[in-house]
Design an enzyme around this catalytic site. Structure first.
Site, PDB file in Angstrom:
ATOM      1  N   GLU A   1       1.685  -0.157  -4.878  1.00 30.68           N
ATOM      2  CA  GLU A   1       0.727   0.874  -5.277  1.00 30.68           C
ATOM      3  C   GLU A   1       1.519   2.159  -5.477  1.00 30.68           C
ATOM      4  OE1 GLU A   1      -3.346   3.130  -3.853  1.00 30.68           O
ATOM      5  OE2 GLU A   1      -1.757   2.750  -2.427  1.00 30.68           O
TER       6      GLU A   1
ATOM      7  N   ASP B   1       0.832  -1.197   0.000  1.00 32.65           N
ATOM      8  CA  ASP B   1       0.000   0.000   0.000  1.00 32.65           C
ATOM      9  C   ASP B   1       0.876   1.260   0.000  1.00 32.65           C
ATOM     10  OD1 ASP B   1      -2.751   1.056   0.347  1.00 32.65           O
ATOM     11  OD2 ASP B   1      -1.988   1.823   2.249  1.00 32.65           O
TER      12      ASP B   1
END
Ligand code: ISL
Length: 510
Positions: free
Chosen positions: A256, A198
């Site tokens: 990401e 993330d």
């Protein structure tokens, strides 16, 4: 093909209305039928759930809400038995404010080693009442929250690029890096095949945390010169992570990464950094042939020099569903069918967000009292947040909750979803789900899907490219049928007669 499971919304096994790993386990047969190679499971670690699990209070345990760690062990075994790999979502940029480290930081006070794991600063102004810099949080409001010190007075501020419940970790602190390496090994040793990381573009902060010169006009919008993200220190962090990953040669990392510049994107996937990074260009592109072509070219270009695999994404749990982006109704459905075939024809890894294979649209009329996403609360109720793309999946039956749960689903499900349930679509050869199955299988078995691609001359409003292996992919984005070139037609996203490919559709030929 990677399949993104948003566990809260996928399938619920215990009737509490929230999806869980038991529910996912029950549906592994469905995912095998769909042709999934690997799962990406959104965060299921221990969390107070202020941001759907992206606020982690123990990164080395599974939250009881999702079934605890035994439930994950079962998924790993059973997914492997079915030939599917398992990748987990890790959140290295921040912790929950309920993480023991953050609680210890609050208790220990300014200047303590406990605070050094996060970004604590004194405020500006005479009473320190002004945040240390002008950064806004991605979810709205300032990226700083002031704490009450152990002596009961307002004191320092801490940085949170997202919600206040998600304090950012200081990645220059060696305890932070060591702990994350322990987390990687913990899951890899349990049999996990890799990770989605993330906010992989946000862990490194610029020295001195300087003010932003230009404030963003919209939430969730990022310029490449935004000091909150894409700082050079990110690469050193990813090199360290890669060293651990390389101890597990089968394992894969997918970051990401939001950055527009191709060169800067490519830097994240150099051979000693991430294996892959999400390229979000297609997910941000409307159904416009010139823009689709530019998105494809840029995405290929970004990784060409470094030899990493391209990645393709039409949507995820943060983004409006593609059917809605393409115009809802029959045209939106037809375009989403055309686009998944285009995506699957491209070289590289395709990521499918759960429910896309059913052609689910965004649910934009959820009642206000049902909304749960923090971006909704913090935006002063001007933006509706991301709940609309997170509504639970319809599995079977005539009425909500469509077999998703035996209780009340955590978000209400539209009654008209009976028509798009898995049960309904499995029975119909012309359904979105059947198209996904056929297209995924075709791509897996046919040698024509090998090698790079070359653009092929096509009429205005159309796109065509040929893979080295011989596949020809033609997309018709005009509003009239076009005549297909010579070749055997392998699959089309809409029925054709007399070699005429209808508007808003794609054909594969060999
Ligand atoms: O920086 C951005 C580019 O505009 C943001 O889109 C940002 O990268 C994105 O919102 C990060 O999302 C991820 O981390 C969040 C979580 O809420 C999302 O669900 C997750 O995908 C915080 O952990």
């Amino acid at each position: 093909m990677f399949y993104q499971v948003y566990p809260r919304s996928f399938a619920d096994s215990d009737g509490d209305g929230v999806g869980d790993l038991g529910g996912l386990r029950d549906k592994l047969g469905y995912l095998e039928l769909l042709g999934v190679d690997a799962l990406w499971i959104c965060p299921v670690m221990r969390s107070p759930m202020a941001d759907g699990g992206y606020d982690v209070s123990d990164p080395r345990d599974i939250d009881p809400l999702f079934g605890g760690i035994a439930a994950l062990d079962e998924i790993i075994v059973e997914a492997h038995d079915r030939g599917m790999r398992v990748t987990m979502d890790l959140v290295p940029n921040h912790t929950s404010d309920q993480h023991p480290w953050f609680r210890a930081a609050l208790a220990a006070g300014p200047g303590s080693p406990e605070r050094a794991r996060y970004h604590f600063r004194d405020g500006r102004g005479p009473d320190g009442a002004v945040p240390p810099n002008n950064w806004p949080s991605i979810f709205g409001g300032p990226a700083w929250t002031r704490v009450i010190e152990p002596d009961g007075r307002p004191g320092q501020w801490y940085l949170h690029l997202f919600a206040a419940e998600q304090p950012d970790l200081n990645w220059e602190n060696t305890e932070v890096t060591a702990d994350f390496e322990q987390t990687l090994r913990f899951w890899l040793d349990r049999g996990v095949d890799g990770f989605r990381l993330d906010v992989a573009h946000g862990m490194a902060k610029p020295p001195g945390l300087p003010d932003m010169e230009r404030l963003p006009t919209r939430m969730l919008h990022l310029d490449d010169d935004d000091p909150r993200f894409n700082n050079p220190g990110a690469h050193e962090i990813h090199r360290r992570i890669r060293k651990v990953m390389d101890e597990y040669p089968h394992a894969v990392s997918i970051g990401e990464v939001w950055v527009n510049d191709n060169v800067r994107f490519g830097e994240y996937v150099r051979p000693d950094e991430l294996h892959m990074a999400f390229n979000f260009r297609l997910a941000q592109t409307p159904f416009d042939p010139d823009r689709i072509r530019a998105a494809v070219e840029n995405s290929l270009h970004a990784v060409a020099g470094v030899g990493a695999s391209p990645t393709w994404t039409l949507s995820n749990h943060d983004i409006e569903r593609e059917v809605t982006r393409y115009g809802d109704g029959p045209a939106g459905q037809a375009r989403a069918r055309a686009m998944i075939m285009l995506e699957l024809a491209l070289p590289g890894a395709v990521f499918v967000y759960n429910g896309a294979e059913l052609g689910l649209s965004n649910v934009d009329d959820l009642p206000e009292e049902a909304l749960q996403d923090p971006t909704w609360e913090r935006s002063g109720h001007t933006e509706r947040g991301r709940d609309g793309c997170r509504v639970p999946l319809p599995w079977e039956g005539e009425r909500p909750p469509f077999g998703f749960t035996t209780g009340a689903p955590w978000l209400p499900m539209p009654p008209q979803w009976a028509a798009v349930s898995v049960e309904t679509q499995l029975e119909r050869l012309d359904s979105m789900l059947s198209l996904y199955r056929m297209a995924i299988e075709t791509r897996a078995v046919r040698p024509e899907f090998a090698g790079g691609l070359e653009w092929y001359g096509s009429p205005p409003g159309c796109l065509a490219f040929r893979r080295e292996g011989g596949l020809l992919c033609v997309l018709n984005a005009t509003d009239a049928p076009i005549l297909l070139p010579a070749g055997d037609i392998v699959l089309t996203s809409a029925p054709i007669t007399a070699r005429k490919l209808p508007a808003n559709s794609t054909a594969w030929l060999v």
